[in-house]
Motif scaffolding. Sequence first.
Motif, PDB file in Angstrom:
ATOM      1  N   VAL A 275      18.177  -3.516  -9.704  1.00 14.86           N
ATOM      2  CA  VAL A 275      17.664  -2.153  -9.922  1.00 14.86           C
ATOM      3  C   VAL A 275      16.430  -2.177 -10.813  1.00 14.86           C
ATOM      4  O   VAL A 275      15.453  -1.450 -10.584  1.00 14.86           O
ATOM      5  N   LYS A 276      16.438  -3.031 -11.855  1.00 20.48           N
ATOM      6  CA  LYS A 276      15.285  -3.127 -12.747  1.00 20.48           C
ATOM      7  C   LYS A 276      14.093  -3.774 -12.043  1.00 20.48           C
ATOM      8  O   LYS A 276      12.941  -3.476 -12.381  1.00 20.48           O
ATOM      9  N   MET A 277      14.345  -4.676 -11.093  1.00 15.65           N
ATOM     10  CA  MET A 277      13.249  -5.321 -10.377  1.00 15.65           C
ATOM     11  C   MET A 277      12.619  -4.416  -9.329  1.00 15.65           C
ATOM     12  O   MET A 277      11.519  -4.684  -8.851  1.00 15.65           O
ATOM     13  N   LEU A 278      13.305  -3.327  -8.971  1.00 17.67           N
ATOM     14  CA  LEU A 278      12.806  -2.458  -7.906  1.00 17.67           C
ATOM     15  C   LEU A 278      11.506  -1.762  -8.294  1.00 17.67           C
ATOM     16  O   LEU A 278      10.581  -1.645  -7.485  1.00 17.67           O
ATOM     17  N   ILE A 279      11.396  -1.306  -9.539  1.00 21.27           N
ATOM     18  CA  ILE A 279      10.202  -0.568  -9.976  1.00 21.27           C
ATOM     19  C   ILE A 279       8.958  -1.465  -9.979  1.00 21.27           C
ATOM     20  O   ILE A 279       7.923  -1.089  -9.404  1.00 21.27           O
ATOM     21  N   PRO A 280       8.972  -2.660 -10.592  1.00 16.68           N
ATOM     22  CA  PRO A 280       7.755  -3.499 -10.488  1.00 16.68           C
ATOM     23  C   PRO A 280       7.439  -3.944  -9.071  1.00 16.68           C
ATOM     24  O   PRO A 280       6.266  -4.141  -8.727  1.00 16.68           O
ATOM     25  N   MET A 281       8.475  -4.096  -8.228  1.00 15.00           N
ATOM     26  CA  MET A 281       8.194  -4.462  -6.838  1.00 15.00           C
ATOM     27  C   MET A 281       7.461  -3.341  -6.127  1.00 15.00           C
ATOM     28  O   MET A 281       6.498  -3.582  -5.382  1.00 15.00           O
ATOM     29  N   LEU A 283       5.592  -0.989  -7.509  1.00 15.32           N
ATOM     30  CA  LEU A 283       4.288  -0.719  -8.097  1.00 15.32           C
ATOM     31  C   LEU A 283       3.291  -1.857  -7.921  1.00 15.32           C
ATOM     32  O   LEU A 283       2.091  -1.614  -7.734  1.00 15.32           O
ATOM     33  N   PHE A 284       3.762  -3.125  -7.960  1.00 17.37           N
ATOM     34  CA  PHE A 284       2.821  -4.246  -8.029  1.00 17.37           C
ATOM     35  C   PHE A 284       2.921  -5.222  -6.856  1.00 17.37           C
ATOM     36  O   PHE A 284       1.970  -5.967  -6.624  1.00 17.37           O
ATOM     37  N   ILE A 285       4.028  -5.265  -6.134  1.00 17.43           N
ATOM     38  CA  ILE A 285       4.192  -6.263  -5.064  1.00 17.43           C
ATOM     39  C   ILE A 285       3.986  -5.651  -3.683  1.00 17.43           C
ATOM     40  O   ILE A 285       3.251  -6.190  -2.852  1.00 17.43           O
ATOM     41  N   PHE A 286       4.610  -4.506  -3.431  1.00 19.76           N
ATOM     42  CA  PHE A 286       4.481  -3.886  -2.109  1.00 19.76           C
ATOM     43  C   PHE A 286       3.056  -3.437  -1.781  1.00 19.76           C
ATOM     44  O   PHE A 286       2.596  -3.637  -0.649  1.00 19.76           O
ATOM     45  N   PRO A 287       2.297  -2.800  -2.697  1.00 22.59           N
ATOM     46  CA  PRO A 287       0.928  -2.388  -2.334  1.00 22.59           C
ATOM     47  C   PRO A 287       0.030  -3.542  -1.893  1.00 22.59           C
ATOM     48  O   PRO A 287      -0.658  -3.410  -0.868  1.00 22.59           O
ATOM     49  N   PRO A 288      -0.017  -4.698  -2.599  1.00 22.46           N
ATOM     50  CA  PRO A 288      -0.855  -5.791  -2.076  1.00 22.46           C
ATOM     51  C   PRO A 288      -0.402  -6.311  -0.717  1.00 22.46           C
ATOM     52  O   PRO A 288      -1.232  -6.660   0.136  1.00 22.46           O
ATOM     53  N   ILE A 289       0.940  -6.321  -0.479  1.00 25.70           N
ATOM     54  CA  ILE A 289       1.439  -6.773   0.828  1.00 25.70           C
ATOM     55  C   ILE A 289       0.971  -5.827   1.925  1.00 25.70           C
ATOM     56  O   ILE A 289       0.519  -6.257   3.003  1.00 25.70           O
TER      57      ILE A 289
END
Length: 307
Positions: A275-281, A283-289
């Motif tokens: 659950v804590k990893m969902l927010i940085p994913m 904000l920072f991982i999905f947009p570049p992908i």
Amino acid sequence: MISMLFAISSVVFFMLLFTAVFSTIFQRDIAIESRADVYFGKSEGVEKKTKKPSKGITQTLLRKFWTLSVARLGRMLEKKDHRKLELMIRESGYEKLSPIEFRLIQILASITGGFLALLLIGPNSDGGFSALILALAVSFLFYRYPIFYLAKKKAQRVKLINRELSDFFDMVSLLLEAGVGLEGAITDVCDRMKGPLSAEFKKTLDEMKRGKSRREAFYDMKKRVPSDSFRSVMTSIIQADHLGVGMSRVIMNLTTRLREQRREMAREQAMKAPVKMLIPMILFIFPPIFIVILGPMVVKVFMEGLG
């Protein structure tokens, strides 16, 4: 550049003004102390044991100002606020700091922060009212910061105590099984382990040496430490001491329970990790992908539309 020079000159001016005012106020006391030192001399052996040697007029003035301010503020502080601040300071581990001194630190930090903000922002602002509002906001933040700091230190201290509980009582249980008494086992473990838990037990052992009973000393320590796990353990130990149950068996069961609690806490933290990893994913991982995958297709469609 001009504003920085103005700020520095203002700070130097107020420091000199502060020194002049307090040297005038305490001029008589300073003269008496200096004359006494000239005529009677100093007993160096006694002074080294009782107090530190004087380092000048500035330190004397600051010490007198601090003592006078603490005395004045002590008359203004209500009993309810005094108890609340004393509890916060005690739970954070700063027992040498009194509530009146802590309130004085808050006031001085607030005045210093607001004054510096007014000096740095005032010359660059267009209107004086906006600079004053911002200085008041900075002053309020500086006033509240010591309370936030105490809350943070309390949380860190509770975390350290909860981490040390199982190892501490495990070693105590081993010493009890070897035939050592409870006080001797706790003393030995406190000498081997360093931390807030050992410091609390050392203080409790000192109280017991001064004549306080074991039950009263343990009860006072339970109230002192703001940890639910520790208070549960101390309640079990106090009840076992009152009923006459063997401490070795009780502490062995307590260590088993503490190990299980640490295991459950580790599992709980592991289940919270996704659950804590969902927010940085997001904000920072999905947009570049999405940019890498969909970017060329968007550019191709745009170029075909223009063609």
